[in-house]
Design a protein around this motif. Structure first.
Motif, short mmCIF file in Angstrom:
data_model
loop_
_atom_site.label_atom_id
_atom_site.label_comp_id
_atom_site.label_asym_id
_atom_site.label_seq_id
_atom_site.Cartn_x
_atom_site.Cartn_y
_atom_site.Cartn_z
N ASP A 72 -8.79 -0.36 54.73
CA ASP A 72 -10.12 -1.30 54.70
C ASP A 72 -10.38 -2.68 55.18
N GLU A 73 -9.23 -3.34 55.11
CA GLU A 73 -9.16 -4.89 55.19
C GLU A 73 -8.52 -5.35 56.39
N ARG A 120 -15.98 2.42 59.64
CA ARG A 120 -15.52 0.74 60.23
C ARG A 120 -15.34 0.92 61.40
N HIS A 139 -15.73 4.42 50.31
CA HIS A 139 -16.18 4.15 49.07
C HIS A 139 -15.82 2.87 48.58
N ARG A 140 -14.82 2.16 49.33
CA ARG A 140 -14.45 0.90 49.06
C ARG A 140 -15.46 -0.12 49.90
N ARG A 141 -16.13 0.41 50.90
CA ARG A 141 -17.12 -0.33 51.45
C ARG A 141 -18.39 0.44 51.98
N GLN A 197 -21.58 -0.83 53.70
CA GLN A 197 -21.42 -1.27 55.13
C GLN A 197 -21.30 0.08 55.85
N GLY A 198 -20.29 0.99 55.21
CA GLY A 198 -20.01 2.32 55.55
C GLY A 198 -21.53 3.16 55.71
N ARG A 238 -23.45 1.87 58.70
CA ARG A 238 -22.78 2.20 59.97
C ARG A 238 -23.03 3.76 60.38
#
Length: 285
Positions: A132-133, A160, A260-262, A265-266, A269
């Motif tokens: 994710d990061e 992402r 699910h962490r983002r 944003q996901g 997108r």
């Protein structure tokens, strides 16, 4: 004997030495070449009986090829399967009718269970967090690992940006690695029957202190101290060809967890991608 049992496929050795064999040895060689997939389950007596020669001839042939005895030959056949050479045998066949489906399902479930049991919540969260990061992701996979790498790149790209599949078709890897962000995460898919380049790639990435997530079968254990994380998937089946079902399942698990962490944003997108699908009419309804 080590060279014959660990480096050179017995079928290749037979072909290389065929012109040197006597008529009786050639009968055994012809039979073995026609039944390589069953070699691990035959006995020396079986080969003698089925090829119509004496046991002494069978023994003489294998010694000519560099094997101490027939046990070494069987060990060689099993080793080939361990490293991914597709060798089917009657003892490993799936059976008939519904039984073949049941046995296949049991093996697949066992592979997936082993994969998930090798994960801990801490390890899983670390890996998903890195996916994710990281400022950029580079997914690499050769030969049988390529479809897994391609699928993983496609899944991650839904949620992402900055996900590459390396190297580009018919291109070398060096130019792409030199451009890579030092903080990027490399996802290296490394299932067995890897090309010789793989070992050098592992060493190079370790020297460059690049973060690496290695996903592979148990034969990748020897690389554990040179990568940041290693996730293991068994490929074992009841017959000749490896199964990558557990690997695909792991990719799905990782991609969904990263999404699910983002989530905000996901979702945004994914929505943009869907709009472009419609504008370009790329997908059928």
């Amino acid at each position: 004997m080590a060279e014959a049992s660990t480096q050179t496929h017995i079928g290749r050795r037979l072909q290389q030495h065929f012109s040197e064999l006597g008529p009786q040895e050639r009968r055994v060689a012809d039979f073995i070449l026609a039944h390589l997939e069953d070699l691990a389950v035959y006995s020396a007596a079986d080969l003698s009986r089925l090829s119509g020669v004496s046991k002494a001839t069978v023994t003489r042939l294998f010694r000519r090829l560099g094997y101490d005895d027939f046990k070494a030959v069987k060990a060689h056949a099993r080793q080939l399967r361990h490293y991914g050479v597709p060798l089917a045998s009657g003892a490993d066949s799936l059976g008939d009718g519904v039984e073949r489906f049941r046995r296949h399902a049991e093996r697949e479930q066992n592979n997936l269970r082993q994969c998930l049991e090798g994960l801990t919540p801490v390890l899983f969260d670390e890996v998903v967090g890195a996916l994710d990061e990281a400022p950029a992701l580079a997914v690499i996979g050769y030969r049988n690992s390529y479809p897994i790498a391609l699928h993983m790149r496609q899944q991650l790209l839904q949620a992402r940006s900055g996900v590459q599949l390396l190297p580009s078709p018919n291109q070398s890897l060096a130019e792409e690695l030199v451009e890579l962000d030092p903080q990027a995460l490399i996802v290296l898919i490394g299932f067995r029957r890897r090309p010789r380049l793989f070992e050098a790639l592992i060493e190079t990435l370790a020297q460059r202190e690049q973060r690496v997530l290695l996903i592979g079968d148990p034969t990748t254990a020897k690389y554990a101290d040179r990568v940041t994380w290693r996730l293991e998937c068994s490929l074992e089946t009841l017959s000749a060809f490896d199964s990558y079902a557990s690997a695909m399942s792991l990719v799905s698990l990782l991609a969904n967890a990263m999404l699910h962490r983002r989530l905000a944003q996901g979702r945004a997108r994914i929505g943009e991608v869907m709009e472009l699908y419609q504008e370009l009419e790329e997908l059928a309804p």
